[in-house]
Design a protein around this motif. Structure first.
Motif, mmCIF file in Angstrom:
data_model
loop_
_atom_site.group_PDB
_atom_site.id
_atom_site.type_symbol
_atom_site.label_atom_id
_atom_site.label_comp_id
_atom_site.label_asym_id
_atom_site.label_seq_id
_atom_site.Cartn_x
_atom_site.Cartn_y
_atom_site.Cartn_z
ATOM 1 N N GLY A 42 0.771 -1.223 0.000
ATOM 2 C CA GLY A 42 0.000 0.000 0.000
ATOM 3 C C GLY A 42 0.808 1.283 0.000
ATOM 4 O O GLY A 42 0.240 2.369 0.092
ATOM 5 N N VAL A 43 2.143 1.216 -0.093
ATOM 6 C CA VAL A 43 2.970 2.422 -0.127
ATOM 7 C C VAL A 43 2.844 3.087 -1.502
ATOM 8 O O VAL A 43 3.020 2.437 -2.530
ATOM 9 C CB VAL A 43 4.440 2.078 0.168
ATOM 10 N N VAL A 44 2.499 4.383 -1.513
ATOM 11 C CA VAL A 44 2.271 5.102 -2.762
ATOM 12 C C VAL A 44 3.610 5.470 -3.403
ATOM 13 O O VAL A 44 4.453 6.131 -2.793
ATOM 14 C CB VAL A 44 1.443 6.379 -2.522
ATOM 15 N N ILE A 45 3.814 5.039 -4.652
ATOM 16 C CA ILE A 45 4.997 5.408 -5.434
ATOM 17 C C ILE A 45 4.697 6.613 -6.320
ATOM 18 O O ILE A 45 5.502 7.528 -6.428
ATOM 19 C CB ILE A 45 5.454 4.221 -6.300
ATOM 20 N N PHE A 46 3.490 6.637 -6.922
ATOM 21 C CA PHE A 46 3.103 7.757 -7.789
ATOM 22 C C PHE A 46 1.596 7.872 -7.788
ATOM 23 O O PHE A 46 0.878 6.874 -7.799
ATOM 24 C CB PHE A 46 3.595 7.537 -9.225
ATOM 25 N N GLN A 47 1.098 9.115 -7.749
ATOM 26 C CA GLN A 47 -0.314 9.407 -7.915
ATOM 27 C C GLN A 47 -0.429 10.710 -8.679
ATOM 28 O O GLN A 47 0.172 11.715 -8.286
ATOM 29 C CB GLN A 47 -1.024 9.565 -6.557
ATOM 30 N N GLY A 48 -1.165 10.733 -9.753
ATOM 31 C CA GLY A 48 -1.333 11.974 -10.487
ATOM 32 C C GLY A 48 -1.853 11.737 -11.887
ATOM 33 O O GLY A 48 -2.204 10.618 -12.270
ATOM 34 N N ILE A 49 -1.885 12.826 -12.656
ATOM 35 C CA ILE A 49 -2.396 12.794 -14.034
ATOM 36 C C ILE A 49 -1.223 12.913 -15.004
ATOM 37 O O ILE A 49 -0.361 13.775 -14.847
ATOM 38 C CB ILE A 49 -3.396 13.937 -14.269
ATOM 39 N N ILE A 50 -1.188 12.027 -15.982
ATOM 40 C CA ILE A 50 -0.180 12.070 -17.040
ATOM 41 C C ILE A 50 -0.813 12.751 -18.257
ATOM 42 O O ILE A 50 -1.786 12.256 -18.823
ATOM 43 C CB ILE A 50 0.304 10.658 -17.398
ATOM 44 N N ASP A 51 -0.286 13.925 -18.610
ATOM 45 C CA ASP A 51 -0.856 14.712 -19.712
ATOM 46 C C ASP A 51 -0.418 14.161 -21.065
ATOM 47 O O ASP A 51 0.623 13.500 -21.182
ATOM 48 C CB ASP A 51 -0.426 16.172 -19.582
#
Length: 248
Positions: free
Chosen positions: A187-196
């Motif tokens: 459950g450790v977050v490596i990446f979260q976001g939007i790829i344009d």
């Protein structure tokens, strides 16, 4: 008022059309219309529904948190934590647990050590005649070699090349933006976001990871140099591990 009614009222009060909200949030108009009718089936699950509610509410100038609580009480399950304003992933299905000691393996190691110690003492205490006979045994090896010369020319089998200890993951957005979430199995977050569109993200990991894509049809996924497209338009969850490719 329900979640959909609140979002509709906030959008109209802000003087926005569904098309304008779609352009600002990058959420398809059909999904926004269904959310305003309290139909969340097209979101792909609670995780993505919460993210859509947050994005629409913020665009319309409304506070998303009361709407998320209303959604959880009427539609979904309690959400997990958020990271840097981006909707957080749901609670992992497989909780991280401390592994119990492998007593069977420890017992086998201890037993092997005892056997080795006993063998060493037996060999050390054997009669001198036995040691002399054992010392003379290698002298017969050349004779065996002369009788069977072909045996010495047999090439040893080539050792199998070890598999790569890493998994290299690359995401490239082609025509539309794509929301991505990369976490470890614990459950450790490596990446979260939007790829344009026109941009890429690459990660090299030595452990199994989980990749969630909100708009998979808009990206090209490359794992260890192998590209994969045609992931569909609905949100997907993929499991990636070193030497095992893609599953999910």
């Amino acid at each position: 008022m329900s979640v959909g009614e609140n979002l509709t009222a906030a959008r109209r009060q802000a003087g926005l059309t569904i098309t304008q909200v779609s352009q600002q949030t990058r959420i398809r108009e059909t999904i926004i219309r269904r959310i305003e009718r309290d139909d969340f089936s097209a979101c792909g699950g609670d995780f993505y529904a919460r993210g859509h509610i947050r994005a629409i509410a913020r665009t319309a100038g409304a506070d998303p948190e009361p709407l998320i609580r209303e959604y959880d009480s009427s539609q979904g399950t309690p959400q997990a934590s958020t990271a840097a304003g981006v909707p957080g992933p749901p609670a992992p299905l497989r909780l991280s647990e401390r592994r119990r000691p492998n007593w069977s393996a420890a017992l086998l190691v201890a037993l092997a050590a005892v056997i080795g110690l006993v063998t060493y003492h037996l060999a050390a205490s054997s009669p001198a005649g036995s040691r002399t006979a054992a010392a003379r045994k290698p002298a017969t090896a050349p004779q065996a070699a002369r009788k069977h010369p072909a045996a010495t020319n047999t090439p040893a089998p080539a050792a199998a090349s070890p598999s790569s200890p890493d998994v290299v993951i690359s995401l490239t957005a082609v025509s539309e933006p794509c929301w991505a979430d990369l976490t470890t199995s614990s459950g450790v977050v490596i990446f979260q976001g939007i790829i344009d569109p026109g941009t890429s993200e690459t990660w090299t990991e030595r452990q199994a990871v989980t990749l969630r894509l909100g708009n998979p049809g808009a990206v090209t996924l490359t794992v260890d140099g192998n590209s994969r497209t045609g992931l569909g338009s609905a949100p997907v969850t993929l499991s990636l591990a070193p030497g095992q490719g893609v599953s999910g």
